[in-house]
Write an enzyme that holds these catalytic residues in place. Structure first.
Site, PDB file in Angstrom:
ATOM      1  N   ARG A 212       0.853  -1.183   0.000  1.00 37.05           N
ATOM      2  CA  ARG A 212       0.000   0.000   0.000  1.00 37.05           C
ATOM      3  C   ARG A 212       0.892   1.236   0.000  1.00 37.05           C
ATOM      4  NH1 ARG A 212      -5.225  -1.437   1.026  1.00 37.05           N
ATOM      5  NH2 ARG A 212      -5.587  -3.344   2.230  1.00 37.05           N
ATOM      6  N   ILE A 214       2.648   4.494   1.266  1.00 37.14           N
ATOM      7  CA  ILE A 214       3.094   5.007   2.559  1.00 37.14           C
ATOM      8  C   ILE A 214       3.040   6.530   2.525  1.00 37.14           C
ATOM      9  CG2 ILE A 214       4.998   5.113   4.201  1.00 37.14           C
ATOM     10  CD1 ILE A 214       5.860   2.371   3.207  1.00 37.14           C
ATOM     11  N   THR A 215       3.746   7.126   1.607  1.00 37.41           N
ATOM     12  CA  THR A 215       3.647   8.585   1.442  1.00 37.41           C
ATOM     13  C   THR A 215       3.247   8.954   0.020  1.00 37.41           C
ATOM     14  OG1 THR A 215       5.992   8.766   0.899  1.00 37.41           O
ATOM     15  CG2 THR A 215       5.376   9.010   3.223  1.00 37.41           C
ATOM     16  N   SER A 216       3.021   7.984  -0.846  1.00 39.95           N
ATOM     17  CA  SER A 216       2.623   8.260  -2.233  1.00 39.95           C
ATOM     18  C   SER A 216       1.103   8.314  -2.338  1.00 39.95           C
ATOM     19  CB  SER A 216       3.185   7.180  -3.162  1.00 39.95           C
ATOM     20  OG  SER A 216       2.585   5.931  -2.873  1.00 39.95           O
ATOM     21  N   ASP A 273      16.604   7.052   1.483  1.00 35.76           N
ATOM     22  CA  ASP A 273      16.380   5.725   0.919  1.00 35.76           C
ATOM     23  C   ASP A 273      17.737   5.143   0.546  1.00 35.76           C
ATOM     24  OD1 ASP A 273      15.073   3.506   0.102  1.00 35.76           O
ATOM     25  OD2 ASP A 273      14.096   4.394  -1.630  1.00 35.76           O
ATOM     26  N   LYS A 305      12.801   8.580  -7.917  1.00 36.17           N
ATOM     27  CA  LYS A 305      13.622   8.093  -6.813  1.00 36.17           C
ATOM     28  C   LYS A 305      15.079   7.968  -7.233  1.00 36.17           C
ATOM     29  CE  LYS A 305      11.926   5.062  -3.994  1.00 36.17           C
ATOM     30  NZ  LYS A 305      11.430   3.796  -3.392  1.00 36.17           N
TER      31      LYS A 305
END
Length: 508
Positions: A212, A214-216, A273, A305
């Protein structure tokens, strides 16, 4: 000491009654005690202390906060939702609260901070303590930062991957299985349902578990949940895969590499990351899921990213090298990450794009279709369902013939049924205030606009992009359409979009 509390003090701590506070702290377990609670004084428990709670053989570590609210009794300890779920407590149940034992693996973390390279046994100890809930967010941040400031070596990355893969459930299959994964950071990049449908239609076995958001604004599991059930257990996944050759399930229900979800939650707060951690994150879940072959999509772009082609190539090489230590055959695809994929950002909106591609609608987004075909081609060739250099043709054949969409529907029905995704009821079109050519679209800002609109919490919220890089636009032309379930969320999204000039750059 208060008479109600004094009789409940033992050699291992004090006994208090638990109370559910319905306090949401994401995944971090928090407990709250009265500032004047005698236990805090007698046990030397100060705010932000880490405490150990035990109840009928169950135990958790939590962070202590204190308050003066008289609604909480002196003989009570309030539990956040995360603490309540982890402890499996009952209202009013007696629990023992005490100082926790020292977390010995933190010695390895401190050594790593000062530049010491860690052995495999150290990573095993750290991961075991993390999964057991013995690390606070501060301690987790120290570990992750240590691997960011001084990047993990290849041997350390292999060791961390192994420790994470072995820390949870393990899946095994009596056949060859394949998977695909994207490193993320690209809004709308919802190729997974299309690729899984094509691969399963070609006869490959692809038990896909996804995360799922998370912050997107959306994760694959969020998007899939708008059309079918995704919270499948291991037995259900086996049943679906046996019947249809593939699944599209939420991995959070399976306890595969449980340390990964804990690490990710803290990484997002730190906005880091680390490459070694990223590799361990991806590969540990694939190894635990019993995957033997993997296609990895690495989008590269200035606001993705992975920011540069060189960084993408380095990540691809390291990913393949680490995967080879576990017998995991990996193929990498370096893709364009300069702008969002398709038109839609948000769970239901993205799933409508996916369905348009699978149904071969004339208005299906071309870039999503081509990107999905490219990844599917790599999957088919790696899995032996297409000859070398023939993967794209075979993937396109399965898509155009309708075989991929039929397989997608069957997978959904096997998982619990199929329904059309429903988008939010309120919408607002935002237009350009000048003419020009689109030169840049900021992935992160576009994602933030969709989140202000309510995605992914409101599955139908988000936005539709009306332009892409290279398009010529005129003043007053639509640039994006916002979707929200409440007027306030729509207003927040509009205000942010206008403050960042729609996150779309124009040149004369």
């Amino acid at each position: 000491m208060d008479s109600r509390v004094s009789e409940n003090v033992s050699a291992i701590g004090a006994r208090l009654r638990v109370r559910r506070l319905h306090l949401h702290t994401q995944r971090e377990p928090i407990v709250i005690m009265r500032t004047d609670c005698p236990v805090c004084r007698s046990e030397g428990l100060a705010p932000r202390s880490q405490v150990l709670l035990r109840a009928d053989g169950r135990e958790i570590m939590a962070i202590l906060f204190q308050g003066a609210d008289k609604a909480l009794g002196k003989d009570e300890v309030g539990l956040s939702e995360a603490a309540w779920q982890l402890l499996h407590a009952s209202e009013g149940e007696w629990v023992t609260i005490s100082h926790p034992p020292a977390v010995t693996s933190m010695g390895f973390v401190r050594s790593r901070i000062f530049g010491t390279t860690l052995e495999a046994a150290a990573f095993d100890s750290i991961v075991q303590d993390v999964v057991a809930g013995r690390y606070s967010d501060v301690q987790l941040a120290a570990f992750l930062t240590a691997g960011s400031a001084l990047p993990l070596t290849d041997d350390e990355t292999v060791a961390l991957t192994s420790a994470m893969a072995r820390a949870g459930e393990q899946l095994g299959w009596n056949r060859d299985v394949i998977d695909k994964h994207s490193v993320g950071g690209l809004p709308g990049n919802r190729t997974t349902p299309i690729v899984v449908a094509i691969a399963a239609a070609a006869g490959l076995t692809i038990p896909k578990t996804s995360s799922r958001a998370i912050t997107s604004p959306a994760g694959t599991a969020d998007a899939m949940e708008t059309v079918t059930r995704v919270d499948l257990d291991i037995d259900a996944i086996r049943r679906v895969v046996d019947a249809e050759g593939g699944c599209l399930a939420w991995g959070g229900a399976l306890n595969l590499s449980p340390a990964d979800d804990i690490f990710i939650g803290v990484e997002r707060q730190l906005d880091i990351d680390p490459e070694g951690q990223l590799i361990a994150s991806v590969l540990s879940k694939k190894i635990a899921a019993g995957i033997q072959k993997l296609v990895l999509d690495i989008p590269v772009g200035p606001t993705a990213k992975v920011r540069s082609a060189a960084a993408g190539q380095r990540l691809a090489m390291r990913m393949r090298d680490v995967a080879s230590h576990f017998g995991l055959e990996t193929v990498t695809v370096i893709s364009d990450g300069s702008q969002p994929v398709g038109r839609a950002i948000g769970p239901a909106l993205e799933m409508r794009d996916v369905l348009a591609v699978l149904r071969c609608d004339t208005n299906a987004p071309i870039d999503l279709r081509l990107r999905a075909l490219a990844v599917a081609a790599a999957v088919l060739e790696l899995g032996g369902a297409a000859a070398p250099e023939r993967g794209t043709a075979r993937a396109e054949e399965l898509l155009i013939s309708g075989a991929a969409y039929q397989k997608f529907e069957k997978i959904c029905l096997a998982q619990g049924g199929f329904r059309e995704p429903i988008v939010a009821s309120l919408k607002r079109v935002l237009t350009s205030d000048r003419s020009g050519r689109v030169t840049e679209i900021d992935n992160r800002k576009i994602a933030r606009i969709a989140k202000f609109a309510g995605a992914p919490g409101d599955a139908g919220a988000g936005l539709l992009l009306d332009v892409h890089i290279g398009d010529e636009v005129s003043a007053g032309q639509p640039m994006m359409t916002l979707y929200a379930d409440t007027p306030s969320e729509l207003a927040y999204a509009m205000n942010y979009a206008e403050s960042v000039d729609l996150a779309i750059s124009l040149a004369p």
